[in-house]
Motif scaffolding. Structure first.
Motif, PDB file in Angstrom:
ATOM      1  N   ILE A 129     -45.661 -40.479 -52.820  1.00  0.00           N
ATOM      2  CA  ILE A 129     -45.432 -41.773 -52.188  1.00  0.00           C
ATOM      3  C   ILE A 129     -43.967 -42.131 -52.404  1.00  0.00           C
ATOM      4  O   ILE A 129     -43.506 -42.242 -53.543  1.00  0.00           O
ATOM      5  CB  ILE A 129     -46.363 -42.851 -52.780  1.00  0.00           C
ATOM      6  N   MET A 130     -43.244 -42.284 -51.318  1.00  0.00           N
ATOM      7  CA  MET A 130     -41.819 -42.584 -51.384  1.00  0.00           C
ATOM      8  C   MET A 130     -41.607 -44.083 -51.605  1.00  0.00           C
ATOM      9  O   MET A 130     -42.368 -44.905 -51.100  1.00  0.00           O
ATOM     10  CB  MET A 130     -41.124 -42.155 -50.089  1.00  0.00           C
ATOM     11  N   ILE A 131     -40.534 -44.406 -52.342  1.00  0.00           N
ATOM     12  CA  ILE A 131     -40.157 -45.797 -52.602  1.00  0.00           C
ATOM     13  C   ILE A 131     -38.700 -45.945 -52.197  1.00  0.00           C
ATOM     14  O   ILE A 131     -37.870 -45.096 -52.534  1.00  0.00           O
ATOM     15  CB  ILE A 131     -40.268 -46.131 -54.107  1.00  0.00           C
ATOM     16  N   THR A 132     -38.371 -47.033 -51.504  1.00  0.00           N
ATOM     17  CA  THR A 132     -36.971 -47.232 -51.125  1.00  0.00           C
ATOM     18  C   THR A 132     -36.635 -48.707 -50.961  1.00  0.00           C
ATOM     19  O   THR A 132     -37.479 -49.505 -50.579  1.00  0.00           O
ATOM     20  CB  THR A 132     -36.626 -46.477 -49.829  1.00  0.00           C
ATOM     21  N   GLY A 133     -35.391 -49.027 -51.250  1.00  0.00           N
ATOM     22  CA  GLY A 133     -34.861 -50.354 -50.973  1.00  0.00           C
ATOM     23  C   GLY A 133     -34.131 -50.352 -49.650  1.00  0.00           C
ATOM     24  O   GLY A 133     -33.698 -51.392 -49.157  1.00  0.00           O
ATOM     25  N   ASN A 134     -33.997 -49.176 -49.036  1.00  0.00           N
ATOM     26  CA  ASN A 134     -33.279 -49.020 -47.771  1.00  0.00           C
ATOM     27  C   ASN A 134     -34.184 -48.282 -46.780  1.00  0.00           C
ATOM     28  O   ASN A 134     -34.045 -47.076 -46.601  1.00  0.00           O
ATOM     29  CB  ASN A 134     -31.987 -48.230 -48.009  1.00  0.00           C
ATOM     30  N   PRO A 135     -35.113 -49.011 -46.138  1.00  0.00           N
ATOM     31  CA  PRO A 135     -36.082 -48.348 -45.256  1.00  0.00           C
ATOM     32  C   PRO A 135     -35.514 -48.025 -43.878  1.00  0.00           C
ATOM     33  O   PRO A 135     -36.012 -48.489 -42.865  1.00  0.00           O
ATOM     34  CB  PRO A 135     -37.204 -49.381 -45.164  1.00  0.00           C
ATOM     35  N   SER A 136     -34.460 -47.204 -43.853  1.00  0.00           N
ATOM     36  CA  SER A 136     -33.877 -46.828 -42.567  1.00  0.00           C
ATOM     37  C   SER A 136     -34.849 -45.933 -41.812  1.00  0.00           C
ATOM     38  O   SER A 136     -35.677 -45.250 -42.408  1.00  0.00           O
ATOM     39  CB  SER A 136     -32.556 -46.093 -42.777  1.00  0.00           C
ATOM     40  N   VAL A 137     -34.738 -45.935 -40.516  1.00  0.00           N
ATOM     41  CA  VAL A 137     -35.584 -45.084 -39.681  1.00  0.00           C
ATOM     42  C   VAL A 137     -35.418 -43.623 -40.097  1.00  0.00           C
ATOM     43  O   VAL A 137     -36.385 -42.880 -40.170  1.00  0.00           O
ATOM     44  CB  VAL A 137     -35.241 -45.291 -38.186  1.00  0.00           C
ATOM     45  N   GLU A 138     -34.177 -43.220 -40.406  1.00  0.00           N
ATOM     46  CA  GLU A 138     -33.917 -41.835 -40.804  1.00  0.00           C
ATOM     47  C   GLU A 138     -34.674 -41.473 -42.079  1.00  0.00           C
ATOM     48  O   GLU A 138     -35.282 -40.411 -42.163  1.00  0.00           O
ATOM     49  CB  GLU A 138     -32.411 -41.595 -41.000  1.00  0.00           C
ATOM     50  N   ASN A 139     -34.617 -42.368 -43.091  1.00  0.00           N
ATOM     51  CA  ASN A 139     -35.317 -42.090 -44.349  1.00  0.00           C
ATOM     52  C   ASN A 139     -36.821 -41.969 -44.144  1.00  0.00           C
ATOM     53  O   ASN A 139     -37.455 -41.074 -44.690  1.00  0.00           O
ATOM     54  CB  ASN A 139     -35.053 -43.200 -45.379  1.00  0.00           C
ATOM     55  N   VAL A 140     -37.381 -42.881 -43.371  1.00  0.00           N
ATOM     56  CA  VAL A 140     -38.821 -42.862 -43.125  1.00  0.00           C
ATOM     57  C   VAL A 140     -39.205 -41.596 -42.365  1.00  0.00           C
ATOM     58  O   VAL A 140     -40.151 -40.891 -42.746  1.00  0.00           O
ATOM     59  CB  VAL A 140     -39.272 -44.136 -42.361  1.00  0.00           C
ATOM     60  N   GLN A 141     -38.477 -41.290 -41.299  1.00  0.00           N
ATOM     61  CA  GLN A 141     -38.787 -40.094 -40.498  1.00  0.00           C
ATOM     62  C   GLN A 141     -38.663 -38.817 -41.320  1.00  0.00           C
ATOM     63  O   GLN A 141     -39.525 -37.945 -41.262  1.00  0.00           O
ATOM     64  CB  GLN A 141     -37.864 -40.021 -39.275  1.00  0.00           C
ATOM     65  N   GLU A 142     -37.578 -38.712 -42.088  1.00  0.00           N
ATOM     66  CA  GLU A 142     -37.373 -37.501 -42.885  1.00  0.00           C
ATOM     67  C   GLU A 142     -38.460 -37.372 -43.951  1.00  0.00           C
ATOM     68  O   GLU A 142     -38.949 -36.277 -44.219  1.00  0.00           O
ATOM     69  CB  GLU A 142     -35.986 -37.515 -43.538  1.00  0.00           C
ATOM     70  N   SER A 143     -38.855 -38.482 -44.545  1.00  0.00           N
ATOM     71  CA  SER A 143     -39.930 -38.458 -45.549  1.00  0.00           C
ATOM     72  C   SER A 143     -41.234 -37.969 -44.944  1.00  0.00           C
ATOM     73  O   SER A 143     -41.913 -37.110 -45.518  1.00  0.00           O
ATOM     74  CB  SER A 143     -40.133 -39.854 -46.148  1.00  0.00           C
ATOM     75  N   ILE A 144     -41.572 -38.488 -43.787  1.00  0.00           N
ATOM     76  CA  ILE A 144     -42.819 -38.091 -43.123  1.00  0.00           C
ATOM     77  C   ILE A 144     -42.763 -36.625 -42.712  1.00  0.00           C
ATOM     78  O   ILE A 144     -43.712 -35.870 -42.918  1.00  0.00           O
ATOM     79  CB  ILE A 144     -43.106 -39.019 -41.917  1.00  0.00           C
ATOM     80  N   GLN A 145     -41.630 -36.203 -42.145  1.00  0.00           N
ATOM     81  CA  GLN A 145     -41.484 -34.808 -41.726  1.00  0.00           C
ATOM     82  C   GLN A 145     -41.616 -33.846 -42.909  1.00  0.00           C
ATOM     83  O   GLN A 145     -42.101 -32.732 -42.762  1.00  0.00           O
ATOM     84  CB  GLN A 145     -40.128 -34.595 -41.051  1.00  0.00           C
ATOM     85  N   ASN A 146     -41.188 -34.293 -44.083  1.00  0.00           N
ATOM     86  CA  ASN A 146     -41.233 -33.442 -45.267  1.00  0.00           C
ATOM     87  C   ASN A 146     -42.524 -33.595 -46.061  1.00  0.00           C
ATOM     88  O   ASN A 146     -42.636 -33.058 -47.161  1.00  0.00           O
ATOM     89  CB  ASN A 146     -40.019 -33.707 -46.166  1.00  0.00           C
TER      90      ASN A 146
END
Length: 126
Positions: A83-100
């Motif tokens: 489960i990823m945690i972030t203070g910066n929920p950029s579209v790139e971070n979310v997409q890359e997390s899901i892809q990985n």
């Protein structure tokens, strides 16, 4: 593989306060937090030894960030729920997390209901 009722959890975040807050939320619900680390490199060493069921993984950390750690965890231990945690929920971070292969995503500042709901959903699906 049968799932245990109380999964073993690792918290990975470079912020001491965030780790303490997350630990408190999880322990209040009788989850077992077996360890904490401050970066992805230390997390990989811990995972190899202790084999946690679930990893809460911060995206932005020194030495090895969460996205790189996520790739390593999922390639070596695909059954581990991350489960990823972030203070910066950029579209790139979310997409890359899901892809990985991330199993969930929590945005800081988080509350206990969001953490527990995301954890319950990810653990049931796994």
């Amino acid at each position: 593989m049968a799932r245990t009722n109380s999964p073993k959890i690792l918290i990975v975040d470079d912020n001491d306060l965030m780790r303490a807050l997350l630990r408190g939320i999880l322990r209040s619900e009788s989850y077992v937090v077996i360890g904490e680390t401050k970066n992805g490199a230390l997390a990989l060493e811990f995972i190899e030894k202790e084999k946690p069921d679930i990893v809460f993984l911060d995206v932005m950390m020194p030495e090895m960030d969460g996205l790189e750690a996520l790739q390593n965890i999922k390639s070596k231990y695909p059954q581990t729920v991350v489960i990823m945690i972030t203070g910066n929920p950029s579209v790139e971070n979310v997409q890359e997390s899901i892809q990985n292969g991330a199993d969930g995503f929590i945005v800081k500042p988080f509350n206990s209901a969001k953490v527990l709901d995301t954890l319950d959903r990810a653990w049931q699906v796994a």
